[in-house]
Structure formats: C-alpha cells, structure tokens
Design a protein around this motif. Structure first.
Motif, PDB file in Angstrom:
ATOM      1  N   GLN A 177     -24.887  53.914 -44.382  1.00  9.90           N
ATOM      2  CA  GLN A 177     -24.359  54.586 -45.470  1.00  9.90           C
ATOM      3  C   GLN A 177     -25.672  55.240 -46.158  1.00  9.90           C
ATOM      4  O   GLN A 177     -26.034  55.085 -47.311  1.00  9.90           O
ATOM      5  CB  GLN A 177     -24.213  53.416 -46.341  1.00  9.90           C
ATOM      6  N   GLN A 178     -26.200  56.128 -45.022  1.00 13.43           N
ATOM      7  CA  GLN A 178     -27.264  57.013 -45.598  1.00 13.43           C
ATOM      8  C   GLN A 178     -27.103  58.538 -45.573  1.00 13.43           C
ATOM      9  O   GLN A 178     -27.994  59.185 -45.427  1.00 13.43           O
ATOM     10  CB  GLN A 178     -28.671  56.759 -44.979  1.00 13.43           C
ATOM     11  N   ILE A 179     -25.763  58.744 -45.746  1.00 16.60           N
ATOM     12  CA  ILE A 179     -25.258  60.457 -45.571  1.00 16.60           C
ATOM     13  C   ILE A 179     -24.413  60.678 -46.681  1.00 16.60           C
ATOM     14  O   ILE A 179     -23.556  59.824 -47.113  1.00 16.60           O
ATOM     15  CB  ILE A 179     -24.708  60.541 -44.284  1.00 16.60           C
ATOM     16  N   SER A 180     -24.749  61.799 -47.483  1.00 16.40           N
ATOM     17  CA  SER A 180     -23.776  62.230 -48.559  1.00 16.40           C
ATOM     18  C   SER A 180     -22.677  63.117 -47.923  1.00 16.40           C
ATOM     19  O   SER A 180     -22.694  63.456 -46.845  1.00 16.40           O
ATOM     20  CB  SER A 180     -24.665  62.944 -49.488  1.00 16.40           C
ATOM     21  N   GLU A 181     -21.709  63.278 -48.803  1.00 18.37           N
ATOM     22  CA  GLU A 181     -20.685  64.198 -48.368  1.00 18.37           C
ATOM     23  C   GLU A 181     -21.059  65.545 -48.071  1.00 18.37           C
ATOM     24  O   GLU A 181     -20.661  66.334 -47.233  1.00 18.37           O
ATOM     25  CB  GLU A 181     -19.572  64.264 -49.570  1.00 18.37           C
ATOM     26  N   ALA A 182     -21.893  66.239 -48.625  1.00 18.32           N
ATOM     27  CA  ALA A 182     -22.337  67.454 -48.325  1.00 18.32           C
ATOM     28  C   ALA A 182     -23.104  67.443 -47.193  1.00 18.32           C
ATOM     29  O   ALA A 182     -23.011  68.347 -46.091  1.00 18.32           O
ATOM     30  CB  ALA A 182     -23.550  68.024 -49.641  1.00 18.32           C
ATOM     31  N   GLU A 183     -23.980  66.613 -46.583  1.00 15.78           N
ATOM     32  CA  GLU A 183     -24.412  66.490 -45.334  1.00 15.78           C
ATOM     33  C   GLU A 183     -23.470  66.533 -44.205  1.00 15.78           C
ATOM     34  O   GLU A 183     -23.723  66.927 -43.315  1.00 15.78           O
ATOM     35  CB  GLU A 183     -25.588  65.458 -45.507  1.00 15.78           C
ATOM     36  N   LEU A 184     -22.743  65.452 -44.709  1.00 14.53           N
ATOM     37  CA  LEU A 184     -21.593  65.336 -43.678  1.00 14.53           C
ATOM     38  C   LEU A 184     -20.702  66.376 -43.437  1.00 14.53           C
ATOM     39  O   LEU A 184     -20.451  66.735 -42.169  1.00 14.53           O
ATOM     40  CB  LEU A 184     -20.554  63.854 -44.033  1.00 14.53           C
ATOM     41  N   LEU A 185     -20.560  67.173 -44.403  1.00 18.89           N
ATOM     42  CA  LEU A 185     -19.595  68.485 -44.218  1.00 18.89           C
ATOM     43  C   LEU A 185     -20.525  69.566 -43.414  1.00 18.89           C
ATOM     44  O   LEU A 185     -19.980  69.902 -42.521  1.00 18.89           O
ATOM     45  CB  LEU A 185     -19.466  68.939 -45.620  1.00 18.89           C
ATOM     46  N   GLU A 186     -21.877  69.520 -43.643  1.00 19.51           N
ATOM     47  CA  GLU A 186     -22.502  70.452 -42.805  1.00 19.51           C
ATOM     48  C   GLU A 186     -22.749  70.066 -41.464  1.00 19.51           C
ATOM     49  O   GLU A 186     -22.503  70.804 -40.692  1.00 19.51           O
ATOM     50  CB  GLU A 186     -23.898  70.503 -43.534  1.00 19.51           C
ATOM     51  N   VAL A 187     -22.652  68.671 -41.100  1.00 17.16           N
ATOM     52  CA  VAL A 187     -22.817  68.210 -39.758  1.00 17.16           C
ATOM     53  C   VAL A 187     -21.424  68.515 -39.132  1.00 17.16           C
ATOM     54  O   VAL A 187     -21.391  69.129 -37.832  1.00 17.16           O
ATOM     55  CB  VAL A 187     -23.146  66.877 -39.842  1.00 17.16           C
ATOM     56  N   LEU A 188     -20.394  68.312 -39.785  1.00 12.92           N
ATOM     57  CA  LEU A 188     -18.794  68.624 -39.074  1.00 12.92           C
ATOM     58  C   LEU A 188     -18.882  70.027 -38.999  1.00 12.92           C
ATOM     59  O   LEU A 188     -18.203  70.230 -37.904  1.00 12.92           O
ATOM     60  CB  LEU A 188     -17.855  68.134 -40.032  1.00 12.92           C
ATOM     61  N   GLN A 189     -19.368  70.848 -39.839  1.00 10.40           N
ATOM     62  CA  GLN A 189     -19.229  72.319 -39.504  1.00 10.40           C
ATOM     63  C   GLN A 189     -20.060  72.805 -38.448  1.00 10.40           C
ATOM     64  O   GLN A 189     -19.641  73.414 -37.444  1.00 10.40           O
ATOM     65  CB  GLN A 189     -19.689  72.958 -40.696  1.00 10.40           C
ATOM     66  N   LYS A 190     -21.242  72.122 -38.022  1.00  9.01           N
ATOM     67  CA  LYS A 190     -22.012  72.669 -36.849  1.00  9.01           C
ATOM     68  C   LYS A 190     -21.506  71.952 -35.683  1.00  9.01           C
ATOM     69  O   LYS A 190     -21.419  72.659 -34.638  1.00  9.01           O
ATOM     70  CB  LYS A 190     -23.458  71.848 -37.195  1.00  9.01           C
ATOM     71  N   THR A 191     -20.692  70.854 -35.776  1.00  6.40           N
ATOM     72  CA  THR A 191     -19.987  70.107 -34.605  1.00  6.40           C
ATOM     73  C   THR A 191     -18.973  71.132 -34.132  1.00  6.40           C
ATOM     74  O   THR A 191     -18.624  71.297 -33.077  1.00  6.40           O
ATOM     75  CB  THR A 191     -19.641  68.774 -35.008  1.00  6.40           C
ATOM     76  N   ALA A 192     -18.036  71.527 -35.177  1.00  2.62           N
ATOM     77  CA  ALA A 192     -16.744  72.483 -34.981  1.00  2.62           C
ATOM     78  C   ALA A 192     -17.352  73.791 -34.393  1.00  2.62           C
ATOM     79  O   ALA A 192     -16.734  74.375 -33.380  1.00  2.62           O
ATOM     80  CB  ALA A 192     -16.230  72.727 -36.140  1.00  2.62           C
ATOM     81  N   LYS A 193     -18.515  74.371 -34.809  1.00  6.11           N
ATOM     82  CA  LYS A 193     -18.976  75.557 -34.136  1.00  6.11           C
ATOM     83  C   LYS A 193     -19.325  75.298 -32.863  1.00  6.11           C
ATOM     84  O   LYS A 193     -19.065  76.366 -31.982  1.00  6.11           O
ATOM     85  CB  LYS A 193     -19.993  76.007 -35.057  1.00  6.11           C
ATOM     86  N   GLN A 194     -20.131  74.246 -32.438  1.00  9.89           N
ATOM     87  CA  GLN A 194     -20.191  73.994 -31.046  1.00  9.89           C
ATOM     88  C   GLN A 194     -19.052  73.903 -30.181  1.00  9.89           C
ATOM     89  O   GLN A 194     -18.835  74.538 -29.089  1.00  9.89           O
ATOM     90  CB  GLN A 194     -21.171  73.120 -30.831  1.00  9.89           C
TER      91      GLN A 194
END
Length: 836
Positions: free
Chosen positions: A633-650
């Motif tokens: 529980q050390q991730i915010s919604e903004a950081e989670l959204l950024e990581v998901l966008q990078k995952t989708a791009k790859q």
C-alpha cells in the motif's frame, strides 16, 4: 512616135487574153453548173454585206462593253480594298486582347466587358468567344443582333462541325485563320477569325471572332458603289452568302448576246482568300435601240434574199446530200464490220450461212467463200462435237437460246481448237420481218484459262486455311452473312456467322475492360474505331468460351473485300494449354514469394525473439513492481496510472511487432493499390532493423519529400526491401568490417526514366561487393554467392520489380581499384506515369 493600127490591135489582144481564158472556162461548164454558179455569186455578195454590217456593229458594241466592264472592275477593286480595310481594322485590338489573355492579364469577366466595348465599336462583330485548348468556352460575348446559337456559356463545347474544322486548322498552323462563310445566306451568315493563343509555342486556346457578312458588306462598301451595283458576297461555289441576289430577267434581254448585257465583276476578298468573293452586277443595261433596229432591218432583208437564192438550189442539194449520205453510210458500215474484233455470222431461217465478217474469218481461218452458203455441219465444227453442235443449232433456229450466250469449241482451218462464246439474236429487216438469226462470237480461251487458274489458286488457298489450327472467318459489318470460314471455324461454330459475331462482341468487351488497352476512338453511328480502321494493324483479345471450354486468342482487323465492301476478318487460336501453363507459373511464383518471406522470417527469428523479449520483460517488471507496492500500500493512483500506461505501451509495441510479422508472411494474391513509398520504407525498416541491430549494423535511411504515389502491392515491395537490407547486413558480416564501418544506406528519391516520373530505391552496403565475373549470374534461380544461400531471393526480387513495370540493377562501389561495397537499386513508375 505614133502607134500603128497593127500594134494597137496586138496590145488589145494581150489585155483581153485573161478574159478569154475565163470565158473558155465558163463555156466549158455544164448548164447546171453555170446556173449554180450564177446563184452562188449573189448569195456570197449578200453574205459579205451582212457580215460587214454585223462586224461593224459588233466592233463598236464591244468597245462600249469593254469600257463599261473596266469601270465595273475598278469599282469592285475599290470596294474590295474598303472591305479589306474594314476586316483588318479590329485586328490590332483583337491581337492585343489575345496577348492579354495569354499573359493572364484578362479574366473571363474582363474579357466579356472588353468584348462588349469592341462589339459596340465595330457593329459587324457578332460575337467574341474565348476557347481553351479543348475547344471549351471560357468566356463569350454576343452582340444584340447576333443569332441565338451564338449565345454561348462558359464550359459549353463548340458543336458546329464547320467551326470545329476551322479550329483544327488554327490549332495546327498556330496562325490567325479566316474560315469559309458559315450559316448560309441571310442575317445568319457569318465569317470566323480564329486567333490561336500560344505561349512559347504551346497551344493554349483560341480567340474566335465572328463577323456578320451582311453588316460587313453594308459598312465596308461605299454608298456610291451600292447605288450603282447589286453587291453580293459569294462563296467558292458561287452561292450568295450576303448581299443582293439581283438577277436579270432573261426575257428582257436583247437577242444579240453582245448588246445590253449586264456588266459584272467578281474579286476575292483579302485576307480571307478565295472562300469569300465580292461580286458586283450593274443595275442599268445600256441598249442602242437605233443600232439594233438598223441591224434587224438589214439582217431581215439579207435573210429574205438568201432564202430566195437558196430555194433554187434546194432540189439539187437534196439529191447531192442523199447521194453522199448513202455513200458515207455504206462506207461506214463496211469499215465498222471490217474493224470489229467480234466475229459476226448470219443464218437464214433454214440454217444456211448468209454472211460472215472478216473477224469471223480471221478467228476460224476459213475465208468468206468457204463459209457463205454452207449448211450444217459447218467447216469450223470439231468432228468430236458434231452431234452436240447439231442439237445446239436446232435450239438456235427454234429460238431456244439463253440471253447470256453459250460456250462451244471451234476448230480452225489449220486444225487448232479454241473455245468461243456465242450470242444469238433475231435478224429483222426494214419491214419488221425476221429473215434469220444473227450470231456474235467471242474468243474466250484466255479468260477460260485465267478462270481455271483462279479456281485452282482458290482451292490451294482454301486447302492451306483449312489445315490451320486457327479458326478464320470473314463477314461484313453488322450482317448475318458469312463470306468465308475455314474448316476449324466450321468445327467450332458451324456454318453460320453467329460465332463470328460472338467473338467480335466478346473481344470488344475484353478490350473495353482491359486496363492496359488503348483508348480507341469510335464514331457514334457505326461504332467503328476511326483511328485504326484503315491501318494495317490488328487488335487482339484473350477470352474464354463456355460452349467450347477453351481459352481463345482472338485477332481481328478490317479489310476491303473483293466486291469493295468493308468487312472484318477474325482469327481465333486455341491458347488453353498456354493459359493453364501461365496460371501454373503464377501459382509457383506466388508460392516462391511466400516461401521466401517465411525463410526470411526464419532467419530473423532470433532477432525477432530478442526484440519481443524487451517489451515482454518491461511488462513483467512493471507488473511485479505494481503488485509489490500494492501489497505494501505504497502507491498512489497517479503512480499506478503512470505504470499502467507504460505497461500498455510496451504491450502495444509487442503487438505491433507480431502484427507486422504476420502481415509480412501471410500468403495473399498480389493486389496493386495506390501506395505511399515512405510508408512502405517505414514498414520494411521496422522489420529489417531488428536483424541489423543484432549484427551491430547501423541503418541510415533517407526518404525524399513529396514523393509521387505508386500503384504496387506494398507487401511485395516491402519483401524486396527487407531482402536487400538483410543481404546488405549479411555482406557486411562476411566482410568482418569494424563497428565504425558497419553501415547500410537506404535512399528513396524521385527520378525520370525515358521522360516518365519514377521512384528509385537504392541500398548501399560496405561489404566486399560481388565478384565482377558473378554479376551476370546473381539473378539466376538457385545461384547464390553465400555458402548457406538458396539462390531464390534476388530472383524473386527481380521478378517482383519487373511485374510492377520497374527494373532492378546491381553494381560494385570502388575506391580506386578496391571494392568498397555494393549497391542494389530499383525504380518503379509512378501512378501518373502508368495512367499516361
């Protein structure tokens, strides 16, 4: 010295000696001749007197007529000069207007305004029309008095046939041109002035100026000339197109042709030429009533005297004329009979020969004495044909003969035989009674020989055509009649013209839908190709007939038949085996292309796997990191959204790589479509660069801007680029160049080949090149310069490029005598080049 009586008498006798000779000649004539001479002397005197009066009257009358004619000619020349000045007066502003149109200084709206001002200045101008290079109206102005057909609107074509002909002359010569008169007589008659619009020798259009011939005649000819003459403008055929149609009543003219005739003159109007001529006819007819009356009185008295003198000689002359006519007729008939080349023979009602002409005797060799009076069998009958000729003679005497004649053998006196055609007709005397039969004989040995030779030649000709494997047929246009058909045609289609018409219709549809077919022009009435109708060329089409289950190659051409009719010949060849072979070859080519793509991707498999490993590893790392941080529980919604966008791009990147590979290796039919060269290069580089990076080879790409579109199958062109780039990388690896020299250059630039726009693709490497002795063999199937190569890559590349109407070339790059690399280049025609 005085004369003695004896010398005086001697001198008188010497003076009277000619008179005595004439007297002895006169007394030697017969009384009839003396009477004729006495009648002739007054007749000659009266004729001489009448001739003298007529000559004097004619001489003075013609002097007056020449003076009047010269005056008319001068007036017509003066009027013609005024007409010429009137025609050329608006020429300078028209030339200026044409220059402004070519220079772009005059818009269609301003053109209409200037045309209206010019028409107001020159009333004879009916209309001014600006036409483009395709004879379409750009702008036009018509005067108020112009006919309705001259009110043209922008974009409207010129539909007048005569106008189109004049436009064609101006377009061809690129010089100002006056047309012939148009519109017929009356207010609609007009004259065209065509000024070509040219820019540096290039035809840009036409400025068409239309003159009213009626107004031109009214304004151009001075008034004093119009009051004295009936003026008219006539064409080359003498038809009146403008002006007066004044004609004099022939009943009001005097009997003598040289007196009182109307004076007229006609002169061509320059600069139009002979197509437009000015004709003037005088209104007044000068007649010398006193002179004519004197002539009639003297002529009447002379004719009365002549009639009285001729009455005395009438009976003598009639007898002399009858005698001479009979003698001439006899001599003429004898000469005609002797000069005829056709033999003539006359039989009486009993079959006895009563007459033969010299030509008959010359043809048979028998003289007139041997033939006249002879009865059947005649001396010129061959012994072997006596019975048949007896039957023929019986038919002849009974009137059972054919109007076209009959053939029979004739034996000459020397034993030779020839064939003759005999024509029989009844022989009617002057009382209308039949006295026998007249027969004409013509030697037909030579025509018969020629006919037999033509028959033998025709049989040889038909034998050759019947042995052909092609079906040959000839038929008139739009007719059910079949003029000729060989044996193969009759085997396939029978003896009717239905098969001929079916082949023509199917070949025309095939030519109309064929993408590379020529755009033949045809007339709207008969549907015939007007550009190749009388050229010695043939048109061909390949079509499939369900009824025969065959592929046929149909060739047709127009020709003139023996009777002068225009016919069409069709030659159909069975090409079923060839089409099947071509289909099999195309299938093998398609399979080879697909195999080459699979082989290429197989060789690049490790590089593709490495390329896919990067986005998949990134996706795994991003997913593991998110799971760990979510658990803590050390991730915010903004950081989670950024990581998901990078995952989708790859993931999207990995999907694009797989989709590109799948599209490349997928087997499909070649489909040429309008394609962008830059996009094809990007797709090919995306796949080829994976393998090049694995071998540490740097790829430099240059794509020129604004490249024209290409009509190609993009997958096949990408296959060629990938194959060439992969070969370049492998050549660098084999040369073991250092990392700094491992580079491949891909350049895409526009070029012109044989005047057509193309796009050139070139791939340069820094390998060891191709040995010069192997350059000619690198395109051979199963020949490769690599130890593990299959030898089909460059073969397929060349086939693909040539199927797209391009060319593939290869040459080494030198630095002095050392080979520093190799360049493969190919060009493809642009979409506009293929359409042209």
């Amino acid at each position: 010295m005085t004369s003695t009586p004896s010398s005086l008498i001697a001198s008188l006798r010497a003076r009277w000696r000619p008179w005595r000779r004439w007297q002895r000649w006169w007394q030697g004539l017969s009384p009839a001749h003396q009477d004729r001479m006495v009648s002739i002397v007054p007749l000659i005197s009266v004729l001489l007197f009448l001739a003298a009066i007529a000559s004097a009257f004619t001489y003075f009358t013609r002097l007056e007529a020449q003076r009047e004619q010269q005056e008319v000619t001068r007036d017509v020349e003066y009027a013609q000069q005024r007409l010429r000045l009137r025609l050329l007066e608006p020429h300078e502003p028209l030339q200026r207007m044409a220059a402004e149109v070519v220079g772009g200084e005059l818009s269609p709206q301003l053109f209409g305004l200037e045309a209206e001002l010019l028409a107001g200045r020159f009333p004879e101008l009916l209309a001014l029309t600006w036409l483009d290079a395709r004879d379409q109206v750009v702008s036009a102005h018509a005067a108020v008095q112009a006919p309705a057909l001259l009110n043209r609107s922008a974009g409207q074509p010129v539909l007048d046939v005569d106008t189109e002909g004049a436009l064609g002359v101006a377009r061809t010569t690129l010089q100002p041109h006056f047309s012939r008169p148009l519109g017929g007589p009356g207010p609609d008659s007009r004259l065209l002035l065509l000024l070509p619009l040219t820019h540096f020798g290039s035809f840009q259009g036409t400025l068409m100026v239309e003159y009213s011939l009626e107004m031109l005649l009214r304004l151009g000819v001075p008034g004093d000339v119009r009051t004295r003459y009936a003026l008219a403008l006539v064409d080359l055929n003498g038809n009146v197109v403008a002006g007066s149609t004044h004609e004099l009543d022939p009943e009001g003219l005097p009997w003598l042709p040289w007196t009182g005739q109307p004076r007229s003159a006609q002169l061509a109007v320059t600069p139009v030429g002979p197509h437009l001529q000015l004709r003037a006819t005088s209104y007044r007819i000068s007649r010398d009533a006193a002179g004519e009356g004197f002539f009639w009185v003297v002529g009447s008295l002379s004719l009365l005297t002549i009639w009285m003198l001729l009455t005395n000689l009438r009976h003598t002359r009639r007898r002399l004329q009858a005698q001479r006519a009979l003698q001439s007729e006899t001599l003429f008939r004898r000469a005609m009979e002797n000069s005829m080349l056709t033999g003539m023979r006359a039989l009486d009602l009993n079959g006895r020969i009563t007459y033969v002409n010299p030509a008959f005797c010359s043809m048979t060799g028998w003289n007139e004495a041997d033939l006249v009076g002879a009865q059947a069998p005649f001396p010129y009958w061959p012994a072997a044909h006596v019975e048949n000729l007896h039957a023929r003679l019986d038919d002849e005497l009974s009137g059972r003969t054919n109007a076209g004649g009959f053939e029979m053998p004739v034996q000459r006196k020397d034993g030779g035989t020839f064939y003759a055609r005999m024509y029989v007709s009844p022989l009617i005397d002057s009382q209308g009674q039949q006295t026998g039969w007249m027969t004409s004989m013509t030697d037909i040995s030579e025509p018969k020989r020629v006919r037999e030779e033509l028959g033998a030649s025709y049989r040889r000709f038909t034998t050759v055509l019947d042995t052909l494997d092609q079906a040959v047929s000839v038929a008139p246009l739009n007719s059910t009649e079949l003029l000729f058909a060989n044996r193969m045609y009759q085997t396939w289609f029978g003896s009717t013209a239905e098969g001929h018409r079916q082949l023509i219709q199917l070949s025309q549809r095939s030519s109309a839908t064929r993408p590379d077919g020529e755009d033949h022009q045809s007339d709207g009435l008969a549907g015939l190709p007007t550009d190749t109708l009388f050229e010695a060329t043939t048109d061909h089409a390949e079509l499939f007939l369900d009824a025969l289950n065959k592929w046929l190659e149909v060739r047709s051409r127009y020709l003139t038949w023996v009777d002068g009719r225009l016919v069409q010949m069709v030659i159909a060849s069975d090409i079923t085996a060839r089409r099947r072979a071509e289909q099999q070859a195309a299938l093998q080519q398609e399979r080879a292309e697909a195999a080459s793509r699979l082989i290429t991707m197989g060789e690049m498999a490790s590089s593709v796997a490495h390329e896919l490993n990067q986005p998949l590893t990134a996706i795994n790392n991003y997913s593991s990191g998110m799971i760990a941080r979510l658990q803590q529980q050390q991730i915010s919604e903004a950081e989670l959204l950024e990581v998901l966008q990078k995952t989708a791009k790859q993931a999207q990147r990995a999907g694009q790589i797989i989709q590109r590979i799948r599209a490349f290796v997928k087997r499909s039919e070649p489909t040429p479509i309008p394609s962008d060269a830059a996009q094809m290069v990007a797709n090919a580089v995306e796949l080829a660069e994976i393998d090049l990076r694995r071998h540490l080879v740097r790829l430099n790409t240059y794509v020129a801007a604004r490249l024209p579109q290409l009509l190609v199958d993009p997958i096949l062109i990408e296959q060629v680029l990938i194959n060439l780039l992969k070969n370049a990388g492998e050549a660098i690896m084999q040369a073991q160049r250092p990392v700094g020299q491992r580079q491949v250059e891909l350049c895409v630039t526009p070029r012109h080949v044989e005047g057509l726009p193309v796009v050139e693709f070139s791939v340069r490497d820094t390998g060891r090149g191709i040995p010069p002795e192997r350059l000619e063999r690198i395109y051979e199937a199963f020949y490769s310069t690599k130890a593990e190569g299959m030898g089909i890559g460059l073969k397929l590349c060349r086939s693909i490029v040539e199927s797209h109407h391009g060319r593939l070339e290869a040459h080494n790059l030198y630095n002095g005598q050392e080979i520093m690399g190799c360049e493969f280049s190919f060009w493809l025609p642009s979409l506009t080049a293929l359409k042209s």
